[in-house]
Design a protein around this motif. Structure first.
Motif, mmCIF file in Angstrom:
data_model
loop_
_atom_site.group_PDB
_atom_site.id
_atom_site.type_symbol
_atom_site.label_atom_id
_atom_site.label_comp_id
_atom_site.label_asym_id
_atom_site.label_seq_id
_atom_site.Cartn_x
_atom_site.Cartn_y
_atom_site.Cartn_z
ATOM 1 N N HIS A 34 0.947 -1.027 0.097
ATOM 2 C CA HIS A 34 0.146 0.015 -0.043
ATOM 3 C C HIS A 34 0.910 1.306 0.056
ATOM 4 N N HIS A 35 0.926 1.959 -1.077
ATOM 5 C CA HIS A 35 1.682 3.423 -1.325
ATOM 6 C C HIS A 35 1.084 4.286 -0.771
ATOM 7 N N THR A 36 1.775 5.323 0.220
ATOM 8 C CA THR A 36 1.495 6.473 0.510
ATOM 9 C C THR A 36 2.681 7.471 0.362
ATOM 10 N N LEU A 37 2.262 8.746 0.259
ATOM 11 C CA LEU A 37 3.641 9.765 0.104
ATOM 12 C C LEU A 37 4.535 9.665 1.029
ATOM 13 N N ALA A 38 4.064 9.413 2.522
ATOM 14 C CA ALA A 38 5.029 9.224 3.544
ATOM 15 C C ALA A 38 5.588 7.897 3.587
ATOM 16 N N GLN A 39 4.819 6.824 3.379
ATOM 17 C CA GLN A 39 5.513 5.499 3.392
ATOM 18 C C GLN A 39 4.840 4.396 2.680
ATOM 19 N N ASP A 40 5.435 3.144 2.645
ATOM 20 C CA ASP A 40 4.745 2.113 2.037
ATOM 21 C C ASP A 40 4.185 1.191 3.406
ATOM 22 N N ALA A 74 5.854 -4.557 7.111
ATOM 23 C CA ALA A 74 6.920 -3.586 7.523
ATOM 24 C C ALA A 74 6.407 -2.443 6.830
ATOM 25 N N THR A 75 7.117 -1.226 7.396
ATOM 26 C CA THR A 75 7.012 -0.043 6.561
ATOM 27 C C THR A 75 8.228 0.393 5.905
ATOM 28 N N ALA A 76 8.202 1.189 4.804
ATOM 29 C CA ALA A 76 9.169 1.667 4.148
ATOM 30 C C ALA A 76 8.963 3.071 3.795
ATOM 31 N N PRO A 77 9.595 4.019 4.859
ATOM 32 C CA PRO A 77 9.188 5.426 4.738
ATOM 33 C C PRO A 77 10.024 6.070 3.656
ATOM 34 N N LEU A 78 9.093 6.682 2.781
ATOM 35 C CA LEU A 78 9.741 7.553 1.583
ATOM 36 C C LEU A 78 10.262 6.495 0.562
ATOM 37 N N GLN A 79 9.847 5.446 0.268
ATOM 38 C CA GLN A 79 10.200 4.388 -0.577
ATOM 39 C C GLN A 79 10.127 5.080 -2.149
ATOM 40 N N TRP A 80 9.088 5.691 -2.503
ATOM 41 C CA TRP A 80 8.961 6.088 -3.699
ATOM 42 C C TRP A 80 9.986 6.892 -4.007
ATOM 43 N N VAL A 81 10.597 7.702 -3.163
ATOM 44 C CA VAL A 81 11.714 8.986 -3.338
ATOM 45 C C VAL A 81 13.051 8.013 -3.905
ATOM 46 N N LEU A 82 13.337 6.854 -3.426
ATOM 47 C CA LEU A 82 14.187 5.915 -4.048
ATOM 48 C C LEU A 82 14.199 5.564 -5.347
ATOM 49 N N TRP A 83 12.870 5.277 -5.838
ATOM 50 C CA TRP A 83 12.609 5.069 -7.301
ATOM 51 C C TRP A 83 12.570 6.388 -7.911
ATOM 52 N N LEU A 84 12.244 7.341 -7.554
ATOM 53 C CA LEU A 84 12.384 8.649 -8.093
ATOM 54 C C LEU A 84 13.853 9.225 -8.251
ATOM 55 N N GLY A 85 14.737 9.062 -7.262
ATOM 56 C CA GLY A 85 15.978 9.284 -7.178
ATOM 57 C C GLY A 85 16.790 8.506 -8.291
ATOM 58 N N GLY A 86 16.719 7.151 -8.153
ATOM 59 C CA GLY A 86 17.354 6.453 -9.490
ATOM 60 C C GLY A 86 16.965 6.789 -10.746
ATOM 61 N N LEU A 87 15.579 7.127 -10.943
ATOM 62 C CA LEU A 87 15.428 7.472 -12.626
ATOM 63 C C LEU A 87 15.516 8.908 -12.780
ATOM 64 N N THR A 88 15.800 9.758 -11.719
ATOM 65 C CA THR A 88 16.126 11.141 -11.948
ATOM 66 C C THR A 88 17.659 11.088 -12.182
ATOM 67 N N CYS A 89 18.414 10.422 -11.718
ATOM 68 C CA CYS A 89 19.875 10.035 -11.934
ATOM 69 C C CYS A 89 20.109 9.671 -13.383
ATOM 70 N N ALA A 90 19.258 8.559 -13.846
ATOM 71 C CA ALA A 90 19.497 8.380 -15.260
ATOM 72 C C ALA A 90 18.932 9.283 -16.116
ATOM 73 N N ALA A 91 17.839 10.079 -15.871
ATOM 74 C CA ALA A 91 17.665 11.080 -16.512
ATOM 75 C C ALA A 91 18.521 12.235 -16.773
ATOM 76 N N GLY A 92 19.161 12.660 -15.735
ATOM 77 C CA GLY A 92 20.562 13.533 -15.732
ATOM 78 C C GLY A 92 21.375 13.156 -16.819
#
Length: 685
Positions: free
Chosen positions: A617-623, A641-659
């Motif tokens: 279950h995805h939210t902006l704060a955590q999964d 388990a909770t995964a705080p800011l998990q979506w930010v990790l995917w965003l960061g990796g794809l932003t790195c590739a986009a750069g």
């Protein structure tokens, strides 16, 4: 018939690669005196590409036609393998993955030739030397396909669901089973399986091109940045694909494996990470050589190391020497890959040593406090990082090989060593763009960093007040904000200077500044992606909460991390290739339903153990990450388990590739307008 067609295609590609290697080297030695042979080389290159493509087409045709007389199809495919996994099966096992490797290598060879001929002058000695090296690499991999990793062997003995004996002779009497085993269940459980491996291959194999140009320059005694300029595009292409492949691989692990994580320092995960680290160092140090004529010898070392690590990664994945979800079974391909790794490493560094007098870089570092010094620090940290990962990966294998003792190097070792290096890299990434070339004076640097430093410290204080006092998280936020703030402040300052004397509107000048130097600002975007990923990793590693193995009957409720989890029932779905049992878990917060997760266990006919698929279950704060180890009508065994800011990790990796992609476009346009540099030329200061 398909076995014969595939065998002919592979043999044709092997012969064409051999001619490209031999004839390409002859053309490199005498590019002006062999025009007929050069025309023949062009034809051989096209034959290599078409034959490699033909081999992949034949393999896909055999899979889609359910031709179980082909041993590879019988052992890795079934009639019930759903789309798109029936197509992805072509690279889901050892022999097919080598076919994909050969196809990507041939495509890169063709792209190199096309780019070399784009200006109308045709390839010169440096280009032909690089194509010769690519041809030699092709000889090895196509040679594997006709010997120890033949995907087109004919099945000669079969059981009901597999091939037990096969022959490389395409005219052998074929006996196919009625159905096949199908691919590994883990490899037909998520769409990313069809995307992640090809992206990694495009990155892995792409590093062959800068290696080929480096070896060509060494062999031909071509000093200067010419080989960097020819290979720069392909280095960035490979780096972008490798970055995207690693990110999507972590995402695949998170969504499929059911253990709640995305990275475990698995040896094969490390095998893709190590060449990424070295290639990143090479990207940075190549800028220093192009701009200041420095670090030439070091660039040769890095490019050889990056390619050698791709071969090492291929060995770890396909030799069967390690137990991993990524690795294939024990095979005779292991010794062949190990021998090729030794030849590549020893041969390349021997050539490097023999040419050491011709590749020294006369310009010396004027000051450590300079852009060059920042790049040097960056290279040092990335190289140490790669050595740490290499040591932790190979130590257990080496110890077992020499002593017979089995020992594991686990996550604590990697985390303990990697965390301080990662923080040092973030600090270096922030200060580097603020430093001028040659010598950095305090009166120049301080105005560029004092406001970003204040913003970063303020962000850290804000996190302490509003979120958490966990040291690693606070440090990650400060370091990540520092990286982004330095780049943003520089962008705003340049836009403000650009707008003076025009309309005076700074914000309108931002896009003009970015377009004026796409390479630099693409790099800064990639840095921002790394900063985002670092913050996300710190949060998920230090702020997550877990609930292990709780038994829940239908209607049971469990309080977890501020949520209420309610087991509402179980459903079963049967498809031709599996029986899927799903637990329905309602997620409530403050007496309000916020989501429904359906963790599942899938039983495949060809697997003794069920395969877990998490419900997230995805939210902006955590999964909220739920997985099950047992499902029946009476109860489920749930792990949360909770995964705080998990979506930010995917965003960061794809932003790195986009750069990296944006930087690639900018440098490619600039190169297309420039004249090919003369042999031996060095850049000015």
């Amino acid at each position: 018939m398909l076995s014969l067609a595939g065998t002919l295609a592979v043999w044709t590609a092997l012969v064409a690669s051999g001619w490209l290697a031999v004839g390409g080297w002859r053309a490199a030695r005498d590019p002006l005196g062999a025009s007929p042979s050069i025309a023949a080389l062009r034809r051989s290159l096209l034959v290599m590409v078409l034959a490699a493509l033909g081999a992949m087409i034949v393999l896909e045709a055999a899979l889609l036609a359910n031709d179980f007389t082909v041993s590879y199809v019988a052992n890795h495919h079934s009639r019930h393998t759903p789309f798109p996994f029936n197509i992805a099966t072509a690279w889901a096992a050892l022999e097919g993955s080598i076919v994909l490797w050969g196809l990507v290598l041939a495509a890169y060879a063709y792209a190199v030739w096309r780019r070399a001929t784009a200006g109308g002058t045709g390839p010169d000695s440096l280009d032909w030397g690089a194509l010769a090296v690519i041809g030699a690499v092709g000889v090895f991999f196509f040679g594997l396909m006709v010997t120890v990793a033949n995907p087109f062997e004919v099945c000669t003995e079969a059981t009901a669901r597999s091939c037990t004996a096969s022959s490389a002779f395409p005219f052998s009497r074929a006996v196919g089973p009625s159905d096949g085993l199908g691919p590994n269940p883990l490899l037909q459980n998520h769409l990313l399986m069809a995307i992640h491996p090809p992206l990694l291959y495009l990155g892995y194999v792409g590093l062959t091109v800068p290696f080929a140009y480096g070896i060509s320059a060494l062999a031909l005694r071509r000093s200067g940045p010419a080989w960097l300029r020819r290979s720069g595009l392909w280095t960035r292409v490979a780096w972008v694909f490798l970055t995207a492949g690693i990110t999507l691989g972590a995402w695949w692990a998170y969504e499929v494996l059911g253990w709640g994580g995305y990275w475990a320092w698995d040896p094969v995960e490390n095998a893709s990470f190590m060449p990424w680290l070295v290639a990143t160092a090479f990207l940075h140090s190549s800028l220093v050589q192009e701009r200041r004529g420095m670090l030439e010898a070091w660039n040769f070392v890095l490019v050889i190391g990056a390619f050698s690590l791709t071969i090492l990664g291929t060995f770890l994945t396909r030799s069967g020497v390690i137990a991993s979800v990524h690795s294939f079974t024990q095979s005779a391909i292991g010794p062949a890959l190990l021998g090729f790794l030794v030849v590549v490493t020893v041969g390349s560094f021997t050539l490097f040593a023999a040419r050491s007098q011709q590749i020294s870089s006369p310009p010396r570092l004027e000051s450590l406090s300079s852009r060059e010094g920042g790049f040097l620090l960056n290279n040092l940290l990335l190289t140490v990082y790669a050595m740490v990962v290499l040591t932790g990966t190979l130590y257990p294998l080496a110890l077992e090989a020499f002593t017979g003792s089995e020992v594991g190097v686990g996550r604590p070792f990697f985390d303990r060593m990697a965390v301080p290096i990662s923080f040092a890299l973030l600090l270096a990434m922030g200060v580097g763009p603020a430093l001028p070339w040659r010598v950095a004076r305090a009166r120049v640097v301080w105005p560029r960093i004092h406001l970003p430093l204040q913003i970063a410290l303020a962000a850290g204080v804000l996190v302490i007040i509003t979120a958490t006092r966990v040291g690693y998280v606070v440090m990650a936020v400060i370091a990540g904000t520092w990286v982004v703030a330095v780049a943003a402040f520089r962008l705003w300052s340049q836009a403000r200077r650009f707008s003076r004397g025009r309309d005076g509107r700074t914000w309108k000048s931002l896009s003009r500044v970015v377009r004026s130097d796409r390479g630099f600002w693409g790099g800064q975007l990639a840095h921002a992606g790394v900063a985002l990923a670092a913050v996300a990793i710190a949060c998920t590693a230090n702020l997550s909460q877990t609930l292990d193995r709780v038994e829940m009957a239908p209607g049971d409720r469990v309080e977890f991390a501020g949520y209420e989890l309610i087991h509402t029932g179980v459903s079963t779905t049967r498809t031709p290739n599996r029986l899927k049992s799903s637990a329905h878990v309602e997620i409530r917060k403050d007496d309000r339903r916020v989501g429904l997760a359906e963790p599942a266990l899938s039983q495949f006919e060809t697997s003794a153990l069920p395969i877990a698929t998490p419900g997230v279950h995805h939210t902006l704060a955590q999964d909220i990450y739920l997985s099950v180890t047992r499902i029946d009508e009476q109860a489920i065994t749930l792990r949360a388990a909770t995964a705080p800011l998990q979506w930010v990790l995917w965003l960061g990796g794809l932003t790195c590739a986009a750069g990296g992609l944006y930087s690639l476009v900018g440098r490619n346009r600039r190169r297309s307008r420039s004249v090919r540099p003369t042999e031996g030329a060095r850049p000015g200061g």
